[in-house]
Design an enzyme around this catalytic site. Sequence first.
Site, PDB file in Angstrom:
ATOM      1  CG  HIS A 252      -2.855  11.209  -4.664  1.00  0.00           C
ATOM      2  ND1 HIS A 252      -3.625  12.182  -4.078  1.00  0.00           N
ATOM      3  CD2 HIS A 252      -3.014  10.102  -3.884  1.00  0.00           C
ATOM      4  CE1 HIS A 252      -4.229  11.688  -3.009  1.00  0.00           C
ATOM      5  NE2 HIS A 252      -3.863  10.425  -2.867  1.00  0.00           N
TER       6      HIS A 252
ATOM      7  NE  ARG B 282      -1.098   5.955  -2.904  1.00  0.00           N
ATOM      8  CZ  ARG B 282      -0.989   4.701  -2.475  1.00  0.00           C
ATOM      9  NH1 ARG B 282       0.102   3.991  -2.772  1.00  0.00           N
ATOM     10  NH2 ARG B 282      -1.939   4.145  -1.763  1.00  0.00           N
TER      11      ARG B 282
ATOM     12  CE1 TYR C 276      -3.567   2.698   0.620  1.00  0.00           C
ATOM     13  CE2 TYR C 276      -2.035   3.509   2.276  1.00  0.00           C
ATOM     14  CZ  TYR C 276      -3.154   3.696   1.490  1.00  0.00           C
ATOM     15  OH  TYR C 276      -3.852   4.876   1.558  1.00  0.00           O
TER      16      TYR C 276
ATOM     17  N   GLY D 159      -2.550   8.761   3.850  1.00  0.00           N
ATOM     18  CA  GLY D 159      -3.668   8.043   4.456  1.00  0.00           C
ATOM     19  C   GLY D 159      -3.228   6.737   5.103  1.00  0.00           C
TER      20      GLY D 159
END
Length: 383
Positions: free
Chosen positions: A281, A284, A30, A85
């Site tokens: 980003h 991503r 991730y 995040g």
Amino acid sequence: MTLKINTKYPSVTDLRLRAQKKIPKFAFEYLDGGCNEDVNLYRNTSELRDVQLKPNYLKNHSGASLKTSLFGIKYDAPFGIAPVGLQGLMWPNSPEILAKAAFKHNIPFILSTVTTTSIERACELTEGKAWFQLYHPTEDTLRDDIIKRAEAAHCPVLVILCDVPTFGFRPRDIRNGLAMPPKMSAKNILQILGKPHWALETLKHGQPSFETLKPYMPKGLDLRQLGKFMDQTFSGRLNEEKIKPIRDMWKGKLVLKGVASEHDTQEAIRLGLDGIIVSNHGGRQLDAGQSTIKPLKTIAEKYGDKIEVMMDSGLRSGPDVARSLASGAKFTFLGRSFMYGVSALGKKGGDHTISLLKTELQQVMEQLNCEKTEDFPNFLINQ
């Protein structure tokens, strides 16, 4: 040069390799991955590193200072910690570790709406110096309440995000069943068992959750319900109609993150924003998009005197920060580098990574004969 770092890990690459060994595969993938085939993830760093600088060795030199002013605040370095995040999923308590380190080193820390500590806690740890990044809610009442909380916590800067009109297509996360908390498949459980330090820290700090959003979430959501709640609660597509009420309400500095074009820069200026972060980003969201360094040069040249131009995505080192500043960025932010650091070294990771980047950047400045960070463009080789 006096190194105030753990000399076992003298580069972000070393921290990345250590982090890969310390955290479960689903968490590392991730953190580490982009979207689709990772083309823009790698383009970000490779094209940034095509930027070359020229030293002036025989020029008189009275020393180099990393101190940089932004929005009337003097920071001790021209870089900060980008919003990320699910930080507590990658390393337990990591947003608090990083917020404390940022405060210690006097650099900005940006808290994401969807990370694992609250606005109030981040601002408590930084004495009201943390910035807050807002994912745009679908309901005006929720938007207003979150903004009021950021104001009450004395956040100096509100960052609004324009590059998530849809969630990026990330094959690794799909395979891993990644959600918050992660889907506990047999494969994921085995991965956790293989990382006992991560597992013990998670037990110590508790299962990570979206702390800022807790007051608005129904209790007892299962994974499927949580995904539905997030889809219904937030809409990442920004436009003038959505930005204007935020500008009217927010009295502090307002920054638009995710800018990748002259058009969006012009709109940010017209709508009265104080700054932009040129960003994709971290590669991503749009695999077919440009690297961040490409639009940065033109945007900074044309609009740098009208709005504060910053950059993230693709930076991994002090020389990368130097390349970005030389290309016109007033300030820079790094995300993965700090998460590699904290995942590798736990509570010491934030301090180590900031010290490492400062040391690298200081060396570049001394080598170039660059005395102030705003002088970096004078050392750019036009290619």
